[in-house]
Design an enzyme around this catalytic site. Structure first.
Site, mmCIF file in Angstrom:
data_model
loop_
_atom_site.group_PDB
_atom_site.id
_atom_site.type_symbol
_atom_site.label_atom_id
_atom_site.label_comp_id
_atom_site.label_asym_id
_atom_site.label_seq_id
_atom_site.Cartn_x
_atom_site.Cartn_y
_atom_site.Cartn_z
ATOM 1 N N HIS A 1 -10.277 91.838 -3.463
ATOM 2 C CA HIS A 1 -9.374 92.286 -4.533
ATOM 3 C C HIS A 1 -9.767 91.643 -5.867
ATOM 4 O O HIS A 1 -9.821 92.328 -6.899
ATOM 5 C CB HIS A 1 -7.928 91.919 -4.168
ATOM 6 C CG HIS A 1 -6.953 92.105 -5.289
ATOM 7 N ND1 HIS A 1 -6.171 93.234 -5.426
ATOM 8 C CD2 HIS A 1 -6.617 91.291 -6.338
ATOM 9 C CE1 HIS A 1 -5.409 93.110 -6.501
ATOM 10 N NE2 HIS A 1 -5.659 91.942 -7.070
ATOM 11 N N GLU A 2 -10.041 90.344 -5.853
ATOM 12 C CA GLU A 2 -10.412 89.662 -7.093
ATOM 13 C C GLU A 2 -11.747 90.164 -7.623
ATOM 14 O O GLU A 2 -11.924 90.331 -8.836
ATOM 15 C CB GLU A 2 -10.445 88.145 -6.878
ATOM 16 C CG GLU A 2 -9.115 87.541 -6.466
ATOM 17 C CD GLU A 2 -7.972 87.904 -7.394
ATOM 18 O OE1 GLU A 2 -8.233 88.111 -8.604
ATOM 19 O OE2 GLU A 2 -6.831 88.011 -6.927
ATOM 20 N N HIS B 1 -11.261 93.321 -9.497
ATOM 21 C CA HIS B 1 -10.892 93.105 -10.896
ATOM 22 C C HIS B 1 -12.131 92.883 -11.753
ATOM 23 O O HIS B 1 -12.216 93.372 -12.886
ATOM 24 C CB HIS B 1 -9.966 91.889 -11.015
ATOM 25 C CG HIS B 1 -8.524 92.176 -10.736
ATOM 26 N ND1 HIS B 1 -7.842 93.198 -11.349
ATOM 27 C CD2 HIS B 1 -7.629 91.561 -9.913
ATOM 28 C CE1 HIS B 1 -6.592 93.214 -10.926
ATOM 29 N NE2 HIS B 1 -6.429 92.229 -10.051
ATOM 30 N N GLU C 1 -3.378 96.437 -10.972
ATOM 31 C CA GLU C 1 -3.307 95.906 -9.608
ATOM 32 C C GLU C 1 -3.536 96.961 -8.538
ATOM 33 O O GLU C 1 -4.237 96.718 -7.559
ATOM 34 C CB GLU C 1 -1.962 95.202 -9.370
ATOM 35 C CG GLU C 1 -1.798 93.895 -10.107
ATOM 36 C CD GLU C 1 -2.855 92.870 -9.735
ATOM 37 O OE1 GLU C 1 -3.229 92.781 -8.557
ATOM 38 O OE2 GLU C 1 -3.307 92.151 -10.639
#
Length: 325
Positions: free
Chosen positions: A132-133, A136, A205
């Site tokens: 997930h990071e 980003h 998100e």
């Protein structure tokens, strides 16, 4: 240019506008011009330095293949799957499981995970979080979110100056809108900045969740991690984050505890909605809950039997699945 990018740019402009407006309340036209110059300078400074500042604010220390071999290699494998340069890897000394990414572009990115994340979640769940990071980073969200944190912190600083002026009788005219305007700004400006941060974070998100599910290979790992982190965050405080609420939107789950209006003013989308989206993505990919759902059913804060880098997560058969082989 994507709609999300345009929307995010407008939100950042709105935050800068709040900063300039407060400058006008403090010093009239001159204060507005000074605030505009400061805002422009902050944006330039943030482009090159905000990532370092945020990491330092949260006491993150850099690790490598020697100091944290399993975590570092897992991040490297996920970065390779995402077709990204290897980011700098940091660990935050906090018992609350959480993580964030920062950096002005993929070539200068950093990812940070808390000690609580590495000690309390399974390896699959950690993979989901770091994917997930990295999403980003891949989506170039990190600069936007870090700059937003910098401007929000500056807005808080200006509000403190206004409070100081009122307390000690400075600027007795109260700026162009008088005392009522200054009082309104003291209460409303931080709330407005928080709402803008909330909008920026929520815009990014859901997309990072979906791309993260693709990077790690199983969205259910991330879904399980979100559920467990949410449970821990409600009862384990992150003291640095509590002292630095303007950076809360950087984390994968809101690190702040005890917020009475959490659902209304949270900087993050509703966790249950995020989990539902990831479960739907898993179905699209032909994955079932029984294939990989490492958290123990019904208890988001239950400990797994093997820990993050031990043998295998509870209920798993055979070797590790995913990018680590």
């Amino acid at each position: 240019m994507s709609t999300n990018l345009i929307k995010t740019g407008m939100l950042l402009a709105a935050m800068a506008g709040i900063f300039v407006a407060i400058g006008g309340l403090i010093g009239g036209t001159t204060g507005m011009v000074i605030a505009l110059v400061i805002a422009a300078g902050m944006n330039v400074w943030s482009y090159f330095n905000s990532d370092k500042m945020v990491l330092r604010m949260h006491g993150a220390h850099r690790v490598d293949e020697t100091t944290a071999p399993d975590f570092y290699r897992l991040t490297a494998q996920l970065a390779q799957r995402a077709d990204l340069p290897m980011p700098a890897v940091y660990i935050i000394e906090s018992d609350q499981p959480n993580a964030f990414a920062t950096g002005r572009n993929p070539e200068n990115a950093a990812v940070a995970a808390s000690t609580g994340l590495l000690s309390r979640l399974s390896r699959e769940e950690v993979a989901g979080v770091m994917a997930h990071e990295l999403a980003h980073v891949k989506n170039r969200d990190t600069l936007i979110m870090t700059v937003a944190a910098t401007i929000a912190g500056a807005i808080s600083m200006l509000v403190n100056i206004m409070q100081f002026q009122m307390l000690f009788g400075g600027n007795r005219n109260g700026g162009p809108l008088g005392w009522i305007g200054m009082l309104a700004a003291i209460f409303l400006a931080p709330m407005a900045a928080m709402i803008v941060q909330m909008a920026i974070s929520r815009t990014r998100e859901y997309k990072a969740d979906r791309v993260g599910g693709e990077i790690c290979g199983n969205p259910l790992w991330l879904a399980s991690a979100l559920e467990r982190i949410q449970g821990y965050a409600k009862r384990i405080p992150n003291e640095r984050a509590e002292d630095l609420p303007s950076t809360a939107h950087l984390f994968i789950i809101n690190p702040l505890t005890g917020q009475g209006f959490d659902n209304l003013f949270s900087t993050h989308p509703n966790t249950e909605n995020r989990i539902a989206e990831l479960q739907e993505q898993a179905q699209e990919m032909g994955l079932s809950g029984g294939q990989a759902m490492p958290a123990q059913s019904g208890n988001p804060t239950a400990e797994t039997s093997a820990g993050p880098w031990g043998q295998r997560a509870s209920g798993q058969q055979g070797g590790w699945r995913g990018p680590w082989g």
